[in-house]
Scaffold this motif. Sequence first.
Motif, mmCIF file in Angstrom:
data_model
loop_
_atom_site.group_PDB
_atom_site.id
_atom_site.type_symbol
_atom_site.label_atom_id
_atom_site.label_comp_id
_atom_site.label_asym_id
_atom_site.label_seq_id
_atom_site.Cartn_x
_atom_site.Cartn_y
_atom_site.Cartn_z
ATOM 1 N N UNK A 49 0.796 -1.134 -0.068
ATOM 2 C CA UNK A 49 -0.108 -0.142 0.017
ATOM 3 C C UNK A 49 0.860 1.167 0.145
ATOM 4 N N UNK A 50 1.811 1.277 0.849
ATOM 5 C CA UNK A 50 2.772 2.602 0.867
ATOM 6 C C UNK A 50 3.475 2.715 -0.672
ATOM 7 N N UNK A 51 3.923 1.433 -0.791
ATOM 8 C CA UNK A 51 4.674 1.774 -2.359
ATOM 9 C C UNK A 51 3.708 2.343 -3.437
ATOM 10 N N UNK A 52 2.494 1.841 -3.493
ATOM 11 C CA UNK A 52 1.614 2.456 -4.523
ATOM 12 C C UNK A 52 1.452 3.908 -4.105
ATOM 13 N N UNK A 53 0.973 4.067 -2.789
ATOM 14 C CA UNK A 53 0.528 5.473 -2.466
ATOM 15 C C UNK A 53 1.895 6.337 -2.380
ATOM 16 N N UNK A 54 2.942 5.965 -2.364
ATOM 17 C CA UNK A 54 4.011 6.812 -2.214
ATOM 18 C C UNK A 54 4.434 7.581 -3.637
ATOM 19 N N UNK A 55 3.731 7.370 -4.670
ATOM 20 C CA UNK A 55 3.821 7.798 -5.984
ATOM 21 C C UNK A 55 3.265 9.354 -5.933
ATOM 22 N N UNK B 260 -1.222 12.866 -4.978
ATOM 23 C CA UNK B 260 -1.641 14.320 -5.241
ATOM 24 C C UNK B 260 -3.399 14.568 -5.229
ATOM 25 N N UNK B 261 -3.834 13.285 -5.469
ATOM 26 C CA UNK B 261 -5.402 13.480 -5.800
ATOM 27 C C UNK B 261 -5.968 12.910 -4.580
ATOM 28 N N UNK B 262 -5.342 12.876 -3.488
ATOM 29 C CA UNK B 262 -6.093 12.293 -2.346
ATOM 30 C C UNK B 262 -5.787 13.400 -1.375
ATOM 31 N N UNK B 263 -7.138 13.623 -0.808
ATOM 32 C CA UNK B 263 -6.899 14.790 0.672
ATOM 33 C C UNK B 263 -6.020 14.419 1.644
ATOM 34 N N UNK B 264 -6.195 13.139 2.259
ATOM 35 C CA UNK B 264 -5.456 12.938 3.485
ATOM 36 C C UNK B 264 -4.231 12.184 3.410
ATOM 37 N N UNK C 163 5.229 8.929 1.582
ATOM 38 C CA UNK C 163 4.249 8.015 2.490
ATOM 39 C C UNK C 163 4.863 6.652 2.743
ATOM 40 N N UNK C 164 4.769 6.278 4.004
ATOM 41 C CA UNK C 164 5.840 5.149 4.208
ATOM 42 C C UNK C 164 5.054 3.908 4.774
ATOM 43 N N UNK C 165 5.533 2.777 5.054
ATOM 44 C CA UNK C 165 4.862 1.781 5.626
ATOM 45 C C UNK C 165 4.161 1.912 6.787
ATOM 46 N N UNK C 166 4.889 2.657 7.736
ATOM 47 C CA UNK C 166 4.219 2.651 9.000
ATOM 48 C C UNK C 166 2.913 3.601 9.000
ATOM 49 N N UNK C 167 2.794 4.697 8.044
ATOM 50 C CA UNK C 167 1.658 5.288 7.752
ATOM 51 C C UNK C 167 0.435 4.346 7.208
ATOM 52 N N UNK C 168 0.943 3.676 6.507
ATOM 53 C CA UNK C 168 0.053 2.717 5.729
ATOM 54 C C UNK C 168 -0.382 1.581 6.988
ATOM 55 N N UNK C 169 0.411 1.190 7.735
ATOM 56 C CA UNK C 169 0.082 0.335 8.804
ATOM 57 C C UNK C 169 -1.099 0.986 9.706
ATOM 58 N N UNK C 170 -0.649 2.414 9.858
ATOM 59 C CA UNK C 170 -1.686 3.014 10.801
ATOM 60 C C UNK C 170 -3.112 3.324 10.038
ATOM 61 N N UNK C 171 -3.241 3.494 8.973
ATOM 62 C CA UNK C 171 -4.306 3.565 8.061
ATOM 63 C C UNK C 171 -5.057 2.179 8.054
#
Length: 175
Positions: free
Chosen positions: A23-29, A34-38, A43-51
Amino acid sequence: MAPAIETERLRLRPLLQGDAVRLAGLCNDLEVSRWLARVPHPYDPEMAAAFIAETAAAPAFVRGIDAPGEGGLIGVVGVDGLPRQAQLGYWLGRAYWRRGYGTEAVRAVVGHVFAATALRKIRAGAFAANAGSRRILTKLGFHETGRRMARSGAVAGEMPHLDLVLERTAWEAVA
């Protein structure tokens, strides 16, 4: 854990902590985030794990989008604000754009949420310059209800944003 939703080409299933790195790898692009509000960038794996943990505990219906043959998770789709103020959100990794996956995933989740609840409408939004997202939403019957400036966490600024809504009656007419 709620069951997965199967479509012709996709499996929409609960997110797992094991998805955090992908998830982090895909979202770190930046072209995705840029198209996501939050979602901030980087964006790193720790942020993805928290999400993932947050979505598991929230009154929301959030699903990872798996496309067999594509290497696993390709994006996320969900509706939060349940049971009263439903707000649709979704994104796909850039490699999976323009292949119909977004429309297929959103159609399945909207259908599931309307079938499982008494909601009268589902809200959504898209940054005005995000033509692909606007196309998905209008194709499925969402219509514009307003325009405003909204923050993109990835670009740390505001951009023109469209507010959209899909009423149950409009969905039932085309579903």
